[in-house]
Design a protein around this motif. Structure first.
Motif, PDB file in Angstrom:
ATOM      1  N   GLY A  53     -13.744   5.026  10.523  1.00 57.59           N
ATOM      2  CA  GLY A  53     -14.023   6.077  11.488  1.00 57.59           C
ATOM      3  C   GLY A  53     -15.499   6.324  11.720  1.00 57.59           C
ATOM      4  N   MET A  54     -16.374   5.651  10.962  1.00 54.05           N
ATOM      5  CA  MET A  54     -17.822   5.798  11.139  1.00 54.05           C
ATOM      6  C   MET A  54     -18.329   4.709  12.097  1.00 54.05           C
ATOM      7  SD  MET A  54     -19.086   6.356   7.224  1.00 54.05           S
ATOM      8  CE  MET A  54     -18.408   7.646   6.165  1.00 54.05           C
ATOM      9  N   PRO A  55     -19.244   5.039  12.982  1.00 55.82           N
ATOM     10  CA  PRO A  55     -19.826   3.988  13.830  1.00 55.82           C
ATOM     11  C   PRO A  55     -20.624   3.000  12.991  1.00 55.82           C
ATOM     12  CG  PRO A  55     -21.016   6.068  14.088  1.00 55.82           C
ATOM     13  CD  PRO A  55     -19.803   6.370  13.268  1.00 55.82           C
ATOM     14  N   HIS A  56     -20.476   1.718  13.299  1.00 54.67           N
ATOM     15  CA  HIS A  56     -21.179   0.694  12.538  1.00 54.67           C
ATOM     16  C   HIS A  56     -21.319  -0.554  13.384  1.00 54.67           C
ATOM     17  CE1 HIS A  56     -16.864   0.078  11.762  1.00 54.67           C
ATOM     18  NE2 HIS A  56     -17.162  -1.208  11.687  1.00 54.67           N
ATOM     19  N   GLY A  57     -22.214  -1.426  12.931  1.00 56.66           N
ATOM     20  CA  GLY A  57     -22.479  -2.651  13.664  1.00 56.66           C
ATOM     21  C   GLY A  57     -21.440  -3.723  13.418  1.00 56.66           C
ATOM     22  N   LEU A  61      -5.542  10.227  -3.553  1.00 61.99           N
ATOM     23  CA  LEU A  61      -4.333   9.421  -3.394  1.00 61.99           C
ATOM     24  C   LEU A  61      -4.641   7.948  -3.167  1.00 61.99           C
ATOM     25  CD1 LEU A  61      -2.238  11.819  -1.112  1.00 61.99           C
ATOM     26  CD2 LEU A  61      -2.090  11.525  -3.589  1.00 61.99           C
ATOM     27  N   ALA A  62      -5.865   7.624  -2.804  1.00 56.23           N
ATOM     28  CA  ALA A  62      -6.221   6.229  -2.535  1.00 56.23           C
ATOM     29  C   ALA A  62      -6.249   5.450  -3.849  1.00 56.23           C
ATOM     30  CB  ALA A  62      -7.566   6.158  -1.837  1.00 56.23           C
ATOM     31  N   PRO A  63      -5.539   4.354  -3.953  1.00 55.13           N
ATOM     32  CA  PRO A  63      -5.506   3.587  -5.216  1.00 55.13           C
ATOM     33  C   PRO A  63      -6.831   2.852  -5.446  1.00 55.13           C
ATOM     34  CG  PRO A  63      -4.258   2.445  -3.523  1.00 55.13           C
ATOM     35  CD  PRO A  63      -4.664   3.758  -2.921  1.00 55.13           C
ATOM     36  N   SER A  64      -7.400   3.053  -6.603  1.00 60.73           N
ATOM     37  CA  SER A  64      -8.663   2.391  -6.931  1.00 60.73           C
ATOM     38  C   SER A  64      -8.510   0.892  -7.080  1.00 60.73           C
ATOM     39  CB  SER A  64      -9.252   2.987  -8.213  1.00 60.73           C
ATOM     40  OG  SER A  64      -8.331   2.843  -9.282  1.00 60.73           O
ATOM     41  N   SER A  65      -7.274   0.448  -7.332  1.00 62.47           N
ATOM     42  CA  SER A  65      -7.017  -0.983  -7.492  1.00 62.47           C
ATOM     43  C   SER A  65      -6.755  -1.682  -6.166  1.00 62.47           C
ATOM     44  CB  SER A  65      -5.807  -1.202  -8.416  1.00 62.47           C
ATOM     45  OG  SER A  65      -4.650  -0.564  -7.879  1.00 62.47           O
ATOM     46  N   VAL A 103      -2.995   3.740   5.106  1.00 64.63           N
ATOM     47  CA  VAL A 103      -2.683   5.157   5.338  1.00 64.63           C
ATOM     48  C   VAL A 103      -3.410   6.045   4.330  1.00 64.63           C
ATOM     49  CG1 VAL A 103      -0.835   6.874   5.409  1.00 64.63           C
ATOM     50  CG2 VAL A 103      -0.441   4.591   6.352  1.00 64.63           C
ATOM     51  N   SER A 104      -3.581   5.567   3.114  1.00 63.41           N
ATOM     52  CA  SER A 104      -4.265   6.374   2.107  1.00 63.41           C
ATOM     53  C   SER A 104      -5.731   6.632   2.485  1.00 63.41           C
ATOM     54  CB  SER A 104      -4.184   5.683   0.740  1.00 63.41           C
ATOM     55  OG  SER A 104      -4.951   4.486   0.719  1.00 63.41           O
ATOM     56  N   MET A 105      -6.276   5.847   3.397  1.00 64.13           N
ATOM     57  CA  MET A 105      -7.654   6.050   3.843  1.00 64.13           C
ATOM     58  C   MET A 105      -7.833   7.365   4.587  1.00 64.13           C
ATOM     59  SD  MET A 105      -9.711   3.501   3.060  1.00 64.13           S
ATOM     60  CE  MET A 105     -10.969   3.592   4.305  1.00 64.13           C
ATOM     61  N   VAL A 106      -6.762   7.908   5.171  1.00 67.23           N
ATOM     62  CA  VAL A 106      -6.864   9.157   5.932  1.00 67.23           C
ATOM     63  C   VAL A 106      -6.109  10.292   5.235  1.00 67.23           C
ATOM     64  CG1 VAL A 106      -7.241   8.057   8.162  1.00 67.23           C
ATOM     65  CG2 VAL A 106      -4.892   8.404   7.356  1.00 67.23           C
ATOM     66  N   THR A 119     -11.342   8.786  14.450  1.00 68.19           N
ATOM     67  CA  THR A 119     -12.219   9.620  13.631  1.00 68.19           C
ATOM     68  C   THR A 119     -11.948   9.335  12.157  1.00 68.19           C
ATOM     69  OG1 THR A 119     -10.708  11.504  13.410  1.00 68.19           O
ATOM     70  CG2 THR A 119     -12.051  11.404  15.415  1.00 68.19           C
ATOM     71  N   GLU A 120     -12.618  10.065  11.291  1.00 65.54           N
ATOM     72  CA  GLU A 120     -12.369   9.943   9.850  1.00 65.54           C
ATOM     73  C   GLU A 120     -10.969  10.413   9.479  1.00 65.54           C
ATOM     74  OE1 GLU A 120     -16.596  10.677   7.724  1.00 65.54           O
ATOM     75  OE2 GLU A 120     -15.847  12.356   8.897  1.00 65.54           O
ATOM     76  N   GLU A 121     -10.340  11.203  10.367  1.00 70.35           N
ATOM     77  CA  GLU A 121      -8.981  11.671  10.136  1.00 70.35           C
ATOM     78  C   GLU A 121      -7.931  10.719  10.693  1.00 70.35           C
ATOM     79  OE1 GLU A 121      -7.670  14.687   8.770  1.00 70.35           O
ATOM     80  OE2 GLU A 121      -9.629  14.880   7.835  1.00 70.35           O
ATOM     81  N   GLY A 122      -8.372   9.571  11.201  1.00 79.16           N
ATOM     82  CA  GLY A 122      -7.438   8.619  11.777  1.00 79.16           C
ATOM     83  C   GLY A 122      -7.414   8.712  13.285  1.00 79.16           C
TER      84      GLY A 122
END
Length: 584
Positions: free
Chosen positions: A398-402, A168-172, A160-163, A219-222
Motif C-alpha cells: 500500500g506504500m508508493p514505491h519504485g 496475526l501475520a505469521p513470522s514464518s 490477507v494477514s498483511m491487512v 491503501t495500507e488497509e487493502g
C-alpha cells in the motif's frame, strides 16, 4: 677677540655625545606622540560638541567639570548597553520566530474550497463465504495441519494477514511477494463496491450506481473506495511508480485541470467541476451513502471484535492513510458528520525566508519522488516508504514505491512495524542505538529519516469532523413501507452516513510575518531614538566624521605643514647665504 674654528660652525663634523642625541630623539618622539593624541582628543571633542546624540555634548564641553563629564559618560554608557540588549532580544525573536499565525480579515465561503475527499474501508478484509480467514489462521498455526495446506492457500492466508492486525501475520511466512498477485488476491476476497455500497446520494440527487462517485484505491488497509480524490495522473508521478498494479483506478471524470492546492479554483471556473466543490451547508448539500454487510461474511479475528467501516476525510490531493486517522461507522447505525474546514495560507512576504524558519514549504521548494503535489501527509507516506525499504529491504504494497523495490509479505510484517516505530522516534536515539550493533541497516535508515523534514505545505486544507450517531433499523423502514424483505437479505446489516459542511463560511488562518524588514527597522529605530536620540542622520553624521571630515582635516593639516616647511626652508636658505657673505 677669541677666534672660532670654521669647521665647527660651518659644515664641520663635531664630536657629539650619543646619549645627548638619544635624548633629543626620545624627546622628539614623545612630542610627536603627544601631538597625535592631542589631535585625536580635539577631534573627539569636536564630534561630541556637534553630535545630535543625547548627552555627548556635555562630555566634550570645556567649561564642564570632571564630575559632570563622568556623570554624562556613565549615563550614555548605561543607555547604550541597555539599548543594545533590547535590540539583541528583538533580533533573536525576529530570527527564531519570524512567523505569526492569525485569522484572515474576512471569512471564506465553502464553495471556494473542494468538498473533502471521502475514503471508506471495510473492516472485513476477506468474505468468510469465499475465504474463512479464522479457520485458515488455526490451520496455519498448527504445524501438522499447515503441511496439509496447498501453496495457494498458504499464500492467500499470508496475503490477507498483511491487512489484518499486526500480530496475526505469521513470522514464518514469505518475506517478499509479487505485489500484483497480493493485490489481486485481496480484490477477489474483499467485498466489491456493489456489495459494500447499497445506495448513494450527492447534493440530494440519488445515484443508481455508486461506482459513478466512488473509485477503488489501494491503501495500507487493502482495497478501499474513495470519493472526490484527484486522479492518478494528477496525484502521482506515475513515471516513478511501479507498474505492477494501480494505486488508484484511472478515470477521466476524476481528473482536474483547473484546481490547485496553492491557487484553488480560478474565478471563471464552473460550479460543477472536479474535485467537487462545496456549494452550501446542511445535509441537502452533502454526500449520503448506505453501507451494507452480510452477517455470514463478517470475520471477528482479522480486525478484532469491532465490525463496521473506517472512514477518512482528507484533502483531495492526499493519499489516504486510514491506519493513522479515521472515524468509524458501526453496523446498523446512522452517523451524521458535520465538517468544519481548517485552512492555512501563507503571505507572499514569507517567501524569502528559509522553510525551516517559516515552518512550511511552497510548492516549488520541495520535490517528492512519487507525488506531484506536496502535502505533509504525502511527504510522510513517501518518507515511511523510503525508511521501510532502507530498514527491511522491501515495502508494504500500500506504500508508493519504485519498480525495482520488492514488496513485503507476512514474514516482514514485524520488521515493517518496527521500522514505523523507529521512524516516529528517529529524533530520540536512546532506544535505537541498542540495535545499531545488531543491524547495520539502522544507520542508513536514520540518514533517510533525517532527510524527511516533512513540514506543512504553506497552503493546506484539513477537515475536522463532528460526528453523532443513532440506531438505524433498515428492516423496520422496509416493513413500514410494506416492502418485502428477501430471505437472503435478513442477515444484512445496513449503516447510513451523512457528510456535509457545518456552516456556509469559515475563518481561514493566515501565516504572515511577525517582523518584516520595515517593522524590524521601526522597532530598532524606536529603541535607538528612545535611549540615545539616534536617527538616520546620526548614522550619516558618524560616517561623515569618520570619512569626509577626517579627510578634510588631514588634508588641511598637510597643507599647513607644507606651508610651514616652505617657510622654514626659505628662512634657512636666507641665513646660510648671509653667513657665507659675512665669512667671505
Amino acid at each position: 677677540m677669541k677666534r672660532h674654528s670654521r669647521s665647527g660652525s660651518i659644515g664641520g663634523i663635531q664630536d657629539v655625545d650619543p646619549e645627548i642625541n638619544k635624548g633629543h630623539l626620545n624627546a622628539k618622539n614623545e612630542k610627536i606622540k603627544k601631538g597625535k593624541l592631542n589631535s585625536i582628543k580635539r577631534y573627539l571633542i569636536d564630534y561630541t560638541a556637534n553630535s545630535n546624540l543625547h548627552g555627548l555634548k556635555y562630555i566634550g564641553e570645556k567649561e564642564r567639570t570632571l564630575i559632570e563629564k563622568i556623570f554624562w559618560l556613565f549615563m550614555f554608557s548605561c543607555s547604550l548597553i541597555f539599548c543594545i540588549g533590547k535590540i539583541h532580544l528583538i533580533w533573536i525573536r525576529w530570527n527564531e520566530s519570524p512567523v505569526i499565525v492569525s485569522f484572515a480579515e474576512k471569512s471564506t465561503p465553502v464553495w471556494q474550497i473542494p468538498y473533502p475527499a471521502v475514503t471508506i474501508c471495510f473492516e472485513t478484509k476477506a468474505r468468510q463465504t469465499i475465504f474463512n480467514f479464522t479457520e485458515y489462521y488455526h490451520l496455519y498455526k498448527n504445524e501438522t495441519t499447515r503441511a496439509n495446506l496447498t501453496e495457494e492457500e498458504r499464500h492467500l492466508f499470508e496475503d490477507v494477514s498483511m491487512v489484518c492486525d499486526d500480530h496475526l501475520a505469521p513470522s514464518s511466512g514469505r518475506r517478499f511477494s509479487d505485489g500484483n498477485v497480493t493485490v489481486e488476491n485481496l480484490k477477489e476476497l474483499s467485498p466489491n463496491i456493489t456489495e459494500m455500497l447499497f445506495a448513494c446520494k450527492w447534493k440530494d440527487v440519488s445515484r443508481v450506481n455508486c461506482s459513478d462517485l466512488f473509485l477503488p484505491i489501494i491503501t495500507e488497509e487493502g482495497v478501499c473506495y474513495t470519493f472526490n480524490t484527484l486522479g492518478a495522473e494528477e496525484l502521482f508521478r506515475v513515471e516513478n511508480l511501479n507498474k505492477d498494479y494501480d494505486y488508484l483506478e484511472y478515470s477521466k471524470r476524476n481528473s482536474s485541470q483547473i484546481w490547485t492546492l496553492e491557487d484553488g479554483y480560478p474565478p471563471d471556473s464552473p460550479v460543477e467541476t472536479y474535485p467537487h466543490r462545496g456549494t452550501g451547508f446542511g445535509a441537502k448539500s452533502g454526500l449520503t451513502f448506505l453501507l451494507k454487510a452480510k452477517q455470514m461474511d463478517l470475520d471477528y479475528l482479522c480486525k478484532g471484535p469491532v465490525q463496521g467501516f473506517k472512514i477518512l476525510l482528507h484533502n483531495p490531493a492526499e493519499l489516504p492513510r486510514l491506519s493513522k486517522q479515521y472515524f468509524r461507522s458501526p453496523l446498523s447505525q446512522e452517523v451524521v458528520v458535520a465538517v468544519k474546514p481548517n485552512m492555512m495560507t501563507t503571505s507572499e512576504g514569507l517567501k524569502p525566508y528559509d522553510p525551516t524558519r517559516r515552518q512550511c514549504y511552497f510548492p516549488t521548494e520541495r520535490y517528492l519522488q512519487y507525488f506531484k503535489i506536496y502535502t505533509q501527509a504525502n511527504c510522510e507516506i513517501e518518507c515511511l516508504s523510503n525508511f521501510t525499504y532502507a530498514r527491511c529491504g522491501c515495502v508494504h504494497f500500500g506504500m508508493p514505491h519504485g519498480p525495482t523495490i520488492p514488496v513485503c509479505n507476512a514474514g516482514s510484517m514485524a520488521c515493517m512495524k518496527k521500522a514505523q516505530m523507529e521512524l516516529v522516534t528517529a529524533e530520540i536515539q536512546t532506544n535505537l542505538e541498542k540495535d545499531t550493533a545488531d543491524n547495520g541497516t539502522l544507520g542508513e535508515a536514520l540518514l533517510v529519516a533525517a532527510e524527511c523534514k516533512c513540514l506543512q505545505a504553506c497552503t493546506s486544507i484539513e477537515y475536522d469532523a463532528e460526528t453523532s450517531q443513532a440506531d438505524y433499523d433498515w428492516q423496520s423502514i422496509f416493513r413500514a413501507h410494506r416492502q418485502q424483505i428477501e430471505e437472503q437479505d435478513k442477515d444484512v446489516f445496513v449503516a447510513r452516513v451523512l457528510i456535509f459542511f457545518k456552516e456556509a463560511q469559515f475563518i481561514t488562518s493566515r501565516r504572515s510575518e511577525l517582523y518584516g524588514q520595515t517593522e524590524f527597522l521601526a522597532n530598532v529605530g524606536g529603541l535607538l531614538g528612545l535611549f540615545l536620540g539616534f536617527s538616520i542622520l546620526s548614522l550619516a553624521e558618524i560616517l561623515y566624521f569618520l570619512t569626509l571630515r577626517l579627510y578634510c582635516v588631514l588634508s588641511k593639516r598637510r597643507q599647513v605643514k607644507q606651508q610651514n616647511l616652505a617657510t622654514i626652508n626659505g628662512s634657512h636658505n636666507f641665513n646660510t647665504n648671509a653667513k657665507n657673505q659675512f665669512i667671505d
